[in-house]
Design a protein around this motif. Structure first.
Motif, short mmCIF file in Angstrom:
data_model
loop_
_atom_site.label_atom_id
_atom_site.label_comp_id
_atom_site.label_asym_id
_atom_site.label_seq_id
_atom_site.Cartn_x
_atom_site.Cartn_y
_atom_site.Cartn_z
N HIS A 116 0.83 -1.21 0.00
CA HIS A 116 0.00 0.00 0.00
C HIS A 116 0.86 1.26 0.00
O HIS A 116 0.49 2.27 -0.61
N LYS A 117 2.02 1.23 0.66
CA LYS A 117 2.93 2.37 0.61
C LYS A 117 3.41 2.59 -0.82
O LYS A 117 3.50 3.73 -1.29
N LEU A 118 3.75 1.51 -1.50
CA LEU A 118 4.18 1.62 -2.90
C LEU A 118 3.05 2.19 -3.77
O LEU A 118 3.30 3.05 -4.63
N LYS A 119 1.83 1.73 -3.55
CA LYS A 119 0.70 2.23 -4.33
C LYS A 119 0.48 3.73 -4.09
O LYS A 119 0.26 4.48 -5.03
N ARG A 120 0.55 4.15 -2.82
CA ARG A 120 0.36 5.57 -2.51
C ARG A 120 1.43 6.43 -3.15
O ARG A 120 1.18 7.56 -3.56
N ALA A 121 2.65 5.88 -3.23
CA ALA A 121 3.75 6.63 -3.84
C ALA A 121 3.72 6.56 -5.36
O ALA A 121 4.55 7.17 -6.03
N GLY A 122 2.78 5.79 -5.92
CA GLY A 122 2.67 5.66 -7.36
C GLY A 122 3.63 4.63 -7.94
O GLY A 122 3.88 4.63 -9.14
N ASN A 123 4.17 3.75 -7.10
CA ASN A 123 5.14 2.76 -7.55
C ASN A 123 4.63 1.33 -7.50
O ASN A 123 5.39 0.39 -7.63
N GLY A 124 3.35 1.15 -7.32
CA GLY A 124 2.79 -0.19 -7.26
C GLY A 124 2.46 -0.73 -8.64
O GLY A 124 2.48 0.00 -9.63
N PRO A 125 2.16 -2.01 -8.71
CA PRO A 125 1.79 -2.59 -10.01
C PRO A 125 0.39 -2.15 -10.43
O PRO A 125 -0.42 -1.76 -9.59
N ALA A 126 0.14 -2.21 -11.71
CA ALA A 126 -1.19 -1.87 -12.23
C ALA A 126 -2.18 -2.94 -11.78
O ALA A 126 -1.87 -4.12 -11.78
N GLU A 127 -3.36 -2.50 -11.40
CA GLU A 127 -4.40 -3.42 -10.94
C GLU A 127 -5.60 -3.36 -11.88
O GLU A 127 -5.92 -2.31 -12.43
N THR A 128 -6.24 -4.49 -12.01
CA THR A 128 -7.46 -4.58 -12.81
C THR A 128 -8.63 -4.64 -11.85
O THR A 128 -8.68 -5.50 -10.98
N HIS A 129 -9.56 -3.69 -12.00
CA HIS A 129 -10.76 -3.65 -11.16
C HIS A 129 -11.94 -4.09 -12.01
O HIS A 129 -12.09 -3.67 -13.16
N PHE A 130 -12.78 -4.92 -11.45
CA PHE A 130 -13.94 -5.43 -12.16
C PHE A 130 -15.18 -4.64 -11.76
O PHE A 130 -15.36 -4.33 -10.58
N PRO A 131 -16.03 -4.30 -12.71
CA PRO A 131 -17.23 -3.51 -12.40
C PRO A 131 -18.13 -4.22 -11.39
O PRO A 131 -18.38 -5.42 -11.50
N GLY A 132 -18.55 -3.48 -10.40
CA GLY A 132 -19.45 -4.03 -9.39
C GLY A 132 -18.76 -4.89 -8.35
O GLY A 132 -19.41 -5.45 -7.48
N MET A 133 -17.45 -5.02 -8.43
CA MET A 133 -16.71 -5.85 -7.48
C MET A 133 -15.78 -4.95 -6.66
O MET A 133 -15.34 -3.91 -7.13
N THR A 134 -15.46 -5.40 -5.46
CA THR A 134 -14.60 -4.59 -4.59
C THR A 134 -13.14 -5.03 -4.62
O THR A 134 -12.30 -4.37 -4.04
N PHE A 135 -12.84 -6.13 -5.28
CA PHE A 135 -11.46 -6.61 -5.26
C PHE A 135 -10.74 -6.23 -6.55
O PHE A 135 -11.36 -5.91 -7.55
N ALA A 136 -9.41 -6.28 -6.49
CA ALA A 136 -8.58 -5.97 -7.63
C ALA A 136 -7.64 -7.14 -7.89
O ALA A 136 -7.31 -7.88 -6.97
N ARG A 137 -7.24 -7.29 -9.13
CA ARG A 137 -6.32 -8.36 -9.50
C ARG A 137 -5.12 -7.74 -10.19
O ARG A 137 -5.22 -6.70 -10.83
N ILE A 138 -3.98 -8.42 -10.05
CA ILE A 138 -2.74 -7.99 -10.69
C ILE A 138 -2.41 -9.04 -11.75
O ILE A 138 -2.19 -10.21 -11.41
N THR A 139 -2.38 -8.63 -12.98
CA THR A 139 -2.14 -9.57 -14.08
C THR A 139 -0.66 -9.91 -14.17
O THR A 139 0.19 -9.15 -13.68
N PRO A 140 -0.32 -11.03 -14.82
CA PRO A 140 1.09 -11.37 -15.00
C PRO A 140 1.85 -10.30 -15.78
O PRO A 140 3.01 -10.01 -15.48
N GLU A 141 1.19 -9.67 -16.76
CA GLU A 141 1.83 -8.60 -17.52
C GLU A 141 2.13 -7.40 -16.62
O GLU A 141 3.19 -6.80 -16.72
N ALA A 142 1.18 -7.06 -15.74
CA ALA A 142 1.39 -5.94 -14.82
C ALA A 142 2.54 -6.24 -13.86
O ALA A 142 3.32 -5.36 -13.53
N ARG A 143 2.65 -7.49 -13.44
CA ARG A 143 3.75 -7.88 -12.55
C ARG A 143 5.09 -7.75 -13.26
O ARG A 143 6.06 -7.24 -12.70
N ARG A 144 5.15 -8.22 -14.53
CA ARG A 144 6.40 -8.10 -15.29
C ARG A 144 6.77 -6.63 -15.51
O ARG A 144 7.92 -6.25 -15.37
N GLU A 145 5.78 -5.81 -15.85
CA GLU A 145 6.03 -4.37 -16.04
C GLU A 145 6.51 -3.74 -14.74
O GLU A 145 7.41 -2.89 -14.75
#
Length: 135
Positions: A41-70
């Motif tokens: 969460h510190k990394l995310k607040r600083a803008g250094n976290g991985p990209a997350e995919t949010h699904f409509p109507g859902m509260t959770f986020a997922r990190i794709t393999p491509e986002a992890r590699r990036e």
């Protein structure tokens, strides 16, 4: 039937660094990267976290393999940059200054035994007897 071979640290590392072919939750990502959720969460607040995919109507986020590699590529690029070296030197300087200030404190661990011994000596010291005044 189970395998009786013990799991070694190196085999754990190999399993952890294999890129999964599915998206990950934040907790799974943190486990793979060996970081706490608060660090994530510190990394995310600083803008250094991985990209997350949010699904409509859902509260959770997922990190794709491509986002992890990036994210890995971005972190490696940052580690090699001059900004990272400046940040590392700044942290070293701050730690040195804090250490010097701590040593100067009368509460520093190196001064506690001396202070305690002095206080103990003072407490056990017998008062000097006065010579009787001759009359």
């Amino acid at each position: 039937m189970t395998d009786n071979n013990p799991v070694t640290e190196s085999s754990r590392d190999d399993q952890a660094h294999q890129a999964p072919s599915r998206s990950l939750t934040r907790a799974q990502f943190c486990e793979l990267e060996n970081m706490s959720l608060s660090t994530f969460h510190k990394l995310k607040r600083a803008g250094n976290g991985p990209a997350e995919t949010h699904f409509p109507g859902m509260t959770f986020a997922r990190i794709t393999p491509e986002a992890r590699r990036e994210w890995h590529a971005r972190m490696e690029e940052w580690r090699k940059s001059g900004a990272a070296k400046l940040e590392q030197q700044r942290r070293i300087d701050v730690a040195r200054a804090a250490g010097k200030k701590a040593i100067e404190s009368p509460l520093h661990v190196s001064k506690r035994q001396k202070a305690a011994a002095a206080a103990n000596a003072e407490a056990t010291k017998k008062p000097a007897r006065r010579a009787k005044a001759e009359a």
